[in-house]
Design a protein around this motif. Structure first.
Motif, mmCIF file in Angstrom:
data_model
loop_
_atom_site.group_PDB
_atom_site.id
_atom_site.type_symbol
_atom_site.label_atom_id
_atom_site.label_comp_id
_atom_site.label_asym_id
_atom_site.label_seq_id
_atom_site.Cartn_x
_atom_site.Cartn_y
_atom_site.Cartn_z
ATOM 1 N N MET A 102 63.935 54.392 34.842
ATOM 2 C CA MET A 102 65.374 54.674 34.782
ATOM 3 C C MET A 102 66.163 53.676 35.631
ATOM 4 O O MET A 102 67.238 53.224 35.215
ATOM 5 N N ILE A 103 65.653 53.339 36.796
ATOM 6 C CA ILE A 103 66.349 52.381 37.658
ATOM 7 C C ILE A 103 66.420 51.021 36.976
ATOM 8 O O ILE A 103 67.485 50.387 36.927
ATOM 9 N N ILE A 104 65.311 50.565 36.433
ATOM 10 C CA ILE A 104 65.278 49.251 35.781
ATOM 11 C C ILE A 104 66.189 49.220 34.552
ATOM 12 O O ILE A 104 66.953 48.270 34.350
ATOM 13 N N LEU A 105 66.124 50.268 33.734
ATOM 14 C CA LEU A 105 66.980 50.298 32.546
ATOM 15 C C LEU A 105 68.461 50.373 32.900
ATOM 16 O O LEU A 105 69.297 49.725 32.266
ATOM 17 N N GLY A 106 68.797 51.158 33.925
ATOM 18 C CA GLY A 106 70.186 51.240 34.356
ATOM 19 C C GLY A 106 70.705 49.909 34.869
ATOM 20 O O GLY A 106 71.821 49.490 34.532
ATOM 21 N N LEU A 107 69.896 49.221 35.670
ATOM 22 C CA LEU A 107 70.303 47.900 36.174
ATOM 23 C C LEU A 107 70.397 46.890 35.033
ATOM 24 O O LEU A 107 71.297 46.043 35.024
ATOM 25 N N ALA A 108 69.495 46.971 34.087
ATOM 26 C CA ALA A 108 69.541 46.054 32.945
ATOM 27 C C ALA A 108 70.801 46.296 32.116
ATOM 28 O O ALA A 108 71.407 45.343 31.615
ATOM 29 N N LEU B 197 71.417 56.009 39.634
ATOM 30 C CA LEU B 197 71.421 57.008 40.708
ATOM 31 C C LEU B 197 70.467 58.170 40.414
ATOM 32 O O LEU B 197 69.795 58.659 41.326
ATOM 33 N N SER B 198 70.375 58.592 39.168
ATOM 34 C CA SER B 198 69.417 59.654 38.849
ATOM 35 C C SER B 198 67.981 59.155 39.000
ATOM 36 O O SER B 198 67.105 59.900 39.439
ATOM 37 N N GLY B 199 67.732 57.886 38.673
ATOM 38 C CA GLY B 199 66.405 57.312 38.896
ATOM 39 C C GLY B 199 66.072 57.230 40.379
ATOM 40 O O GLY B 199 64.944 57.523 40.790
ATOM 41 N N VAL B 200 67.047 56.858 41.196
ATOM 42 C CA VAL B 200 66.834 56.810 42.648
ATOM 43 C C VAL B 200 66.553 58.207 43.187
ATOM 44 O O VAL B 200 65.662 58.398 44.023
ATOM 45 N N TYR B 201 67.304 59.199 42.696
ATOM 46 C CA TYR B 201 67.073 60.582 43.126
ATOM 47 C C TYR B 201 65.650 61.029 42.784
ATOM 48 O O TYR B 201 64.961 61.612 43.615
ATOM 49 N N LEU B 202 65.216 60.770 41.560
ATOM 50 C CA LEU B 202 63.852 61.159 41.161
ATOM 51 C C LEU B 202 62.799 60.442 42.001
ATOM 52 O O LEU B 202 61.787 61.029 42.388
ATOM 53 N N PHE B 203 63.045 59.162 42.291
ATOM 54 C CA PHE B 203 62.088 58.386 43.078
ATOM 55 C C PHE B 203 61.977 58.943 44.497
ATOM 56 O O PHE B 203 60.870 59.147 45.013
ATOM 57 N N ILE B 204 63.117 59.211 45.123
ATOM 58 C CA ILE B 204 63.102 59.763 46.489
ATOM 59 C C ILE B 204 62.471 61.157 46.485
ATOM 60 O O ILE B 204 61.684 61.493 47.363
ATOM 61 N N ASN B 205 62.796 61.945 45.473
ATOM 62 C CA ASN B 205 62.226 63.281 45.363
ATOM 63 C C ASN B 205 60.694 63.220 45.232
ATOM 64 O O ASN B 205 59.977 63.998 45.850
ATOM 65 N N ALA B 206 60.195 62.282 44.446
ATOM 66 C CA ALA B 206 58.746 62.146 44.276
ATOM 67 C C ALA B 206 58.084 61.700 45.576
ATOM 68 O O ALA B 206 57.013 62.173 45.936
ATOM 69 N N LEU B 207 58.740 60.790 46.304
ATOM 70 C CA LEU B 207 58.164 60.334 47.576
ATOM 71 C C LEU B 207 58.158 61.436 48.615
ATOM 72 O O LEU B 207 57.190 61.590 49.363
ATOM 73 N N LEU B 208 59.233 62.213 48.685
ATOM 74 C CA LEU B 208 59.287 63.304 49.666
ATOM 75 C C LEU B 208 58.267 64.387 49.355
ATOM 76 O O LEU B 208 57.668 64.958 50.262
ATOM 77 N N ARG B 209 58.056 64.685 48.087
ATOM 78 C CA ARG B 209 57.027 65.678 47.725
ATOM 79 C C ARG B 209 55.639 65.189 48.117
ATOM 80 O O ARG B 209 54.823 65.954 48.569
ATOM 81 N N LYS B 210 55.400 63.899 47.930
ATOM 82 C CA LYS B 210 54.076 63.364 48.259
ATOM 83 C C LYS B 210 53.840 63.378 49.765
ATOM 84 O O LYS B 210 52.742 63.646 50.215
ATOM 85 N N ILE B 211 54.893 63.095 50.542
ATOM 86 C CA ILE B 211 54.751 63.112 51.993
ATOM 87 C C ILE B 211 54.503 64.525 52.487
ATOM 88 O O ILE B 211 53.655 64.759 53.349
ATOM 89 N N ASN B 212 55.209 65.495 51.926
ATOM 90 C CA ASN B 212 55.055 66.902 52.350
ATOM 91 C C ASN B 212 53.740 67.499 51.888
ATOM 92 O O ASN B 212 53.257 68.457 52.456
ATOM 93 N N ALA B 213 53.171 66.982 50.808
ATOM 94 C CA ALA B 213 51.937 67.565 50.268
ATOM 95 C C ALA B 213 50.725 67.185 51.063
ATOM 96 O O ALA B 213 50.680 66.463 51.946
#
Length: 166
Positions: free
Chosen positions: A108-114, A150-166
């Motif tokens: 999503m981030i790459i497509l949005g920037l493109a 921005l939605s791609g950034v949100y998903l990316f941060i959300n995935a990283l935070l879940r992985k850190i907490n897990a």
């Protein structure tokens, strides 16, 4: 309340199982169909029991004293038999979920920037919201592209935070 209506899921399940048994006793059913139905039922029971086993352990994440946590863990392990094969399978599923979520976010981030960087045909540039000059400005397509980024950034941060907490 109607007396013929089941009052909970257990009685409904019992009624449906009895109906299935009656249909199978008639003998008009193909053996392949019976095996397929049996496999469906077995898969449903197995997937439900595996998910319930691991969901029960999520309550241990709460703030508790160490003695309470050990006591609760001991109780849960006696109630839900979990072996290493099942736990590896569960962890593999969780890792795959995280990898897919990160891949979707990066895409999503790459497509949005493109969409922002690459020039779009005039019929695709819908409306100009703010003009920098006579021929250049921020278009509705740019705003949509920023929302996708921005939605791609949100998903990316959300995935990283879940992985850190897990």
């Amino acid at each position: 309340m109607n007396n013929n209506q089941p009052n909970n899921d257990e009685s409904l399940l019992t009624i449906k199982a009895d109906e299935l048994i009656q249909l199978l006793k008639k003998g008009n059913v193909d053996k392949e169909l019976v095996k397929a139905i049996q496999q469906k039922i077995n898969n449903a029971i197995e997937s439900n029991s595996n998910q319930q086993k691991f969901d029960a352990f999520s309550g241990l994440d709460q703030e508790q004293s160490r003695l309470d946590m050990v006591t609760n863990l001991e109780f849960l392990l006696t109630q839900h038999q979990v072996d290493s094969r099942e736990s590896k399978k569960y962890l593999l599923h969780e890792r795959i979920k995280h990898i897919v979520l990160v891949a979707i976010a990066v895409t999503m981030i790459i497509l949005g920037l493109a969409m922002i960087i690459m020039p779009a045909p005039p019929y695709f540039e819908m409306f100009t919201i703010f003009y920098f000059s006579k021929d250049d400005g921020i278009t509705l397509m740019d705003v949509i592209s920023v929302l996708i980024v921005l939605s791609g950034v949100y998903l990316f941060i959300n995935a990283l935070l879940r992985k850190i907490n897990a």
